[in-house]
Design a protein around this motif. Structure first.
Motif, PDB file in Angstrom:
ATOM      1  N   UNK A 103      28.593  33.483 -37.670  1.00 38.13           N
ATOM      2  CA  UNK A 103      28.696  32.365 -37.207  1.00 38.13           C
ATOM      3  C   UNK A 103      27.765  31.244 -37.831  1.00 38.13           C
ATOM      4  N   UNK A 104      27.619  31.571 -39.139  1.00 37.03           N
ATOM      5  CA  UNK A 104      26.675  30.654 -40.207  1.00 37.03           C
ATOM      6  C   UNK A 104      27.246  28.992 -40.065  1.00 37.03           C
ATOM      7  N   UNK A 105      26.420  28.063 -39.757  1.00 40.96           N
ATOM      8  CA  UNK A 105      26.875  26.726 -39.945  1.00 40.96           C
ATOM      9  C   UNK A 105      27.058  26.364 -41.405  1.00 40.96           C
ATOM     10  N   UNK A 106      26.108  26.903 -42.269  1.00 41.12           N
ATOM     11  CA  UNK A 106      26.483  26.495 -43.491  1.00 41.12           C
ATOM     12  C   UNK A 106      26.324  27.718 -44.627  1.00 41.12           C
ATOM     13  N   UNK A 107      27.318  27.887 -45.481  1.00 41.05           N
ATOM     14  CA  UNK A 107      27.328  29.110 -46.309  1.00 41.05           C
ATOM     15  C   UNK A 107      27.338  28.547 -47.796  1.00 41.05           C
ATOM     16  N   UNK A 108      26.208  29.110 -48.588  1.00 43.25           N
ATOM     17  CA  UNK A 108      26.154  28.854 -49.927  1.00 43.25           C
ATOM     18  C   UNK A 108      26.614  30.010 -50.809  1.00 43.25           C
ATOM     19  N   UNK A 109      27.341  29.547 -51.890  1.00 41.89           N
ATOM     20  CA  UNK A 109      27.500  30.553 -52.748  1.00 41.89           C
ATOM     21  C   UNK A 109      26.969  30.314 -54.066  1.00 41.89           C
ATOM     22  N   UNK A 110      26.312  31.399 -54.576  1.00 44.41           N
ATOM     23  CA  UNK A 110      25.151  31.070 -55.853  1.00 44.41           C
ATOM     24  C   UNK A 110      26.030  31.601 -57.161  1.00 44.41           C
ATOM     25  N   UNK A 111      26.789  30.279 -57.896  1.00 45.05           N
ATOM     26  CA  UNK A 111      27.222  30.598 -59.020  1.00 45.05           C
ATOM     27  C   UNK A 111      28.838  30.247 -59.223  1.00 45.05           C
ATOM     28  N   UNK A 112      28.999  29.687 -60.492  1.00 43.60           N
ATOM     29  CA  UNK A 112      30.446  29.711 -60.952  1.00 43.60           C
ATOM     30  C   UNK A 112      31.210  30.589 -60.421  1.00 43.60           C
ATOM     31  N   UNK A 113      31.379  31.823 -60.613  1.00 44.54           N
ATOM     32  CA  UNK A 113      31.969  32.938 -59.964  1.00 44.54           C
ATOM     33  C   UNK A 113      32.398  33.108 -58.921  1.00 44.54           C
ATOM     34  N   UNK A 114      31.453  32.456 -58.175  1.00 43.21           N
ATOM     35  CA  UNK A 114      32.160  32.324 -56.394  1.00 43.21           C
ATOM     36  C   UNK A 114      32.932  31.442 -56.216  1.00 43.21           C
ATOM     37  N   UNK A 115      33.437  30.384 -56.978  1.00 43.45           N
ATOM     38  CA  UNK A 115      34.197  29.188 -56.631  1.00 43.45           C
ATOM     39  C   UNK A 115      35.672  29.573 -55.911  1.00 43.45           C
ATOM     40  N   UNK A 116      36.189  30.611 -56.306  1.00 45.71           N
ATOM     41  CA  UNK A 116      37.485  31.000 -55.721  1.00 45.71           C
ATOM     42  C   UNK A 116      37.393  31.312 -54.308  1.00 45.71           C
ATOM     43  N   UNK A 117      36.238  32.323 -54.109  1.00 44.48           N
ATOM     44  CA  UNK A 117      35.895  32.955 -52.952  1.00 44.48           C
ATOM     45  C   UNK A 117      35.303  32.101 -51.874  1.00 44.48           C
ATOM     46  N   UNK A 118      34.506  30.865 -52.253  1.00 46.16           N
ATOM     47  CA  UNK A 118      33.958  30.002 -51.458  1.00 46.16           C
ATOM     48  C   UNK A 118      35.065  28.982 -51.181  1.00 46.16           C
ATOM     49  N   UNK A 119      36.062  28.496 -52.184  1.00 48.80           N
ATOM     50  CA  UNK A 119      37.011  27.714 -51.749  1.00 48.80           C
ATOM     51  C   UNK A 119      37.885  28.088 -50.846  1.00 48.80           C
ATOM     52  N   UNK A 120      38.550  29.480 -50.842  1.00 45.86           N
ATOM     53  CA  UNK A 120      39.445  30.110 -49.996  1.00 45.86           C
ATOM     54  C   UNK A 120      38.780  30.054 -48.665  1.00 45.86           C
ATOM     55  N   UNK A 121      37.417  30.513 -48.391  1.00 40.79           N
ATOM     56  CA  UNK A 121      36.859  30.508 -47.166  1.00 40.79           C
ATOM     57  C   UNK A 121      36.593  29.120 -46.714  1.00 40.79           C
ATOM     58  N   UNK A 122      36.349  28.213 -47.362  1.00 41.29           N
ATOM     59  CA  UNK A 122      36.121  26.619 -46.642  1.00 41.29           C
ATOM     60  C   UNK A 122      37.742  26.184 -46.204  1.00 41.29           C
ATOM     61  N   UNK A 123      38.621  26.640 -46.934  1.00 43.13           N
ATOM     62  CA  UNK A 123      39.836  26.240 -46.577  1.00 43.13           C
ATOM     63  C   UNK A 123      40.408  26.749 -45.414  1.00 43.13           C
ATOM     64  N   UNK A 124      39.830  28.117 -45.204  1.00 38.92           N
ATOM     65  CA  UNK A 124      40.465  29.191 -44.082  1.00 38.92           C
ATOM     66  C   UNK A 124      39.515  28.736 -42.891  1.00 38.92           C
ATOM     67  N   UNK A 125      38.304  27.964 -42.988  1.00 40.28           N
ATOM     68  CA  UNK A 125      37.365  27.812 -41.995  1.00 40.28           C
ATOM     69  C   UNK A 125      36.839  26.314 -41.963  1.00 40.28           C
ATOM     70  N   UNK A 126      37.721  25.589 -41.462  1.00 37.94           N
ATOM     71  CA  UNK A 126      37.480  23.939 -41.566  1.00 37.94           C
ATOM     72  C   UNK A 126      36.009  23.661 -40.918  1.00 37.94           C
ATOM     73  N   UNK A 127      35.721  24.639 -39.793  1.00 40.41           N
ATOM     74  CA  UNK A 127      34.693  24.027 -39.066  1.00 40.41           C
ATOM     75  C   UNK A 127      33.323  24.530 -39.515  1.00 40.41           C
ATOM     76  N   UNK A 128      33.334  25.221 -40.680  1.00 40.22           N
ATOM     77  CA  UNK A 128      32.134  25.659 -41.282  1.00 40.22           C
ATOM     78  C   UNK A 128      31.936  24.941 -42.534  1.00 40.22           C
ATOM     79  N   UNK A 129      30.669  24.502 -42.807  1.00 41.82           N
ATOM     80  CA  UNK A 129      30.372  23.866 -44.191  1.00 41.82           C
ATOM     81  C   UNK A 129      30.082  24.829 -45.363  1.00 41.82           C
ATOM     82  N   UNK A 130      30.609  24.512 -46.552  1.00 46.32           N
ATOM     83  CA  UNK A 130      30.192  25.486 -47.569  1.00 46.32           C
ATOM     84  C   UNK A 130      29.588  24.790 -48.705  1.00 46.32           C
ATOM     85  N   UNK A 131      28.619  25.277 -49.408  1.00 47.45           N
ATOM     86  CA  UNK A 131      27.949  24.600 -50.635  1.00 47.45           C
ATOM     87  C   UNK A 131      28.148  25.653 -51.660  1.00 47.45           C
ATOM     88  N   UNK A 132      28.462  25.304 -52.876  1.00 50.97           N
ATOM     89  CA  UNK A 132      28.564  26.048 -54.329  1.00 50.97           C
ATOM     90  C   UNK A 132      27.788  25.554 -55.129  1.00 50.97           C
TER      91      UNK A 132
END
Length: 366
Positions: A103-132
């Motif tokens: 139940x994190x409100x804001x999830x931050x991925x550290x680094x270029x290599x996490x782009x695909x995983x962060x993007x997939x999670x953001x698209x699947x969880x529209x109520x959670x904010x993400x940073x990359x």
């Protein structure tokens, strides 16, 4: 992610405090914090979470700098936090999903290599904010994509690397300097581009022919370690460059650079560190001429603060010399060795870059 849902999620801080990564070292901090001091604010109902790249949060470079922002937000804003360290690329998706499950409100991925995983999670969880950190979002054809709940946190490190290149060209005694990267990523190559331009500018100003090994900006080709954690590759590349006469080397490879430092000891070779101030964060401070700083901690802390205040925006943050997001570290042990004329020229070019009079261009700029 389905597999991760069946596994055990990383423990939260109040359950695993002893296992949490250590905060970045600061050799210049003489203050003593009160152990039970209360944070300036109380936002304990807000949880910010972070997933590392494979280097881990104690990599003395990129991940550690980002993690310092999460720690600072915990102290200053009174948030709760959780984190997951990745040991390989395969762990990015499961680790991010584990943060969502907590139940994190804001999830931050550290680094270029996490782009695909962060993007997939953001698209699947529209109520959670993400940073990359260090990458924007794109589609399968690499066309830019905007996500309502995804914020890129980027840095135009070419600007500060230009100054580092100019410094290296002015300080070399052999007329040869070098750089290399961990992997051929835009967030790595942008350092190398700026470094190359700074050397070229010094040569132009002083009618010199300082040679750069390890990177051809025009061709976008050069030397890479193949990872961000194999220090043996850093040692091998360091030995190679030193044998070719390089007396200043800038590794853009996280902990891999420690391998280069190990073979530079006992020689006349100096290092230029990146991301964090290597004088403070590594045991090789006596070799560090300067560092190209990417001020990730304040960027992370600031983005968390905006999110708490309801001002989250998907507009990219871009760190520059002008806003202090990137900079050149002090010369520390080499302060007295850098000629005043060279210091003045660096200050002059820094102001020209900030004003826009001098534009440092890179195909890898955000």
């Amino acid at each position: 992610m389905v597999l991760a849902a069946c596994g055990e999620a990383p423990s939260e801080d109040n359950e695993t405090e002893a296992a949490s990564p250590a905060a970045p070292a600061d050799n210049n901090d003489d203050t003593t914090a009160t152990e039970d001091a209360a944070p300036a604010e109380d936002n304990s109902d807000f949880k910010a979470c972070m997933v590392s790249d494979a280097g881990g949060f104690d990599d003395q470079s990129f991940n550690q700098g980002a993690y310092s922002g999460l720690l600072a937000a915990e102290d200053s804003l009174g948030i709760s936090k959780a984190e997951a360290e990745s040991n390989s690329d395969a762990e990015f998706g499961p680790n991010i999903d584990a943060m969502v499950q907590q139940d994190c409100d804001f999830v931050i991925g550290v680094g270029f290599l996490l782009e695909d995983a962060i993007q997939a999670a953001a698209e699947a969880n529209p109520d959670t904010n993400f940073g990359l950190l260090d990458s924007a979002f794109s589609d399968a054809d690499f066309a830019p994509v905007e996500l309502d709940n995804g914020k890129p946190i980027l840095f135009n490190t070419a600007e500060a690397s230009f100054l580092a290149g100019y410094l290296a060209a002015g300080m070399t005694e052999t007329g040869t300097v070098a750089t290399y990267g961990g992997l051929p990523l835009p967030s790595v190559q942008i350092f190398m581009d700026g470094f190359s331009d700074g050397i070229n500018k010094y040569n132009e100003d002083n009618s010199t022919e300082v040679e750069l090994l390890g990177w051809d900006k025009e061709a976008q080709e050069g030397s890479f370690a193949g990872s961000f954690d194999d220090q043996t590759q850093g040692a091998s590349l360091g030995e190679q460059f030193i044998s070719q006469g390089a007396d200043i080397i800038m590794p853009v490879a996280g902990p891999v650079g420690l391998g280069t430092a190990s073979v530079a000891e006992g020689t006349d070779t100096k290092l230029i560190w990146v991301d964090s101030d290597g004088f403070d964060t590594t045991e090789y401070g006596d070799l560090i001429l300067t560092s190209v700083l990417k001020d990730m901690g304040p960027a992370v802390e600031g983005t968390i603060k905006e999110t708490i205040e309801g001002a989250f925006s998907n507009e990219p943050y871009v760190g520059t010399l002008e806003n202090g997001g990137v900079s050149l570290a002090p010369f520390h042990d080499f302060e007295s060795e850098v000629p005043q004329e060279l210091k003045d020229k660096l200050a002059e070019y820094e102001q020209q870059i900030i004003s826009g009079e001098l534009v440092v261009e890179s195909p890898n700029s955000p």
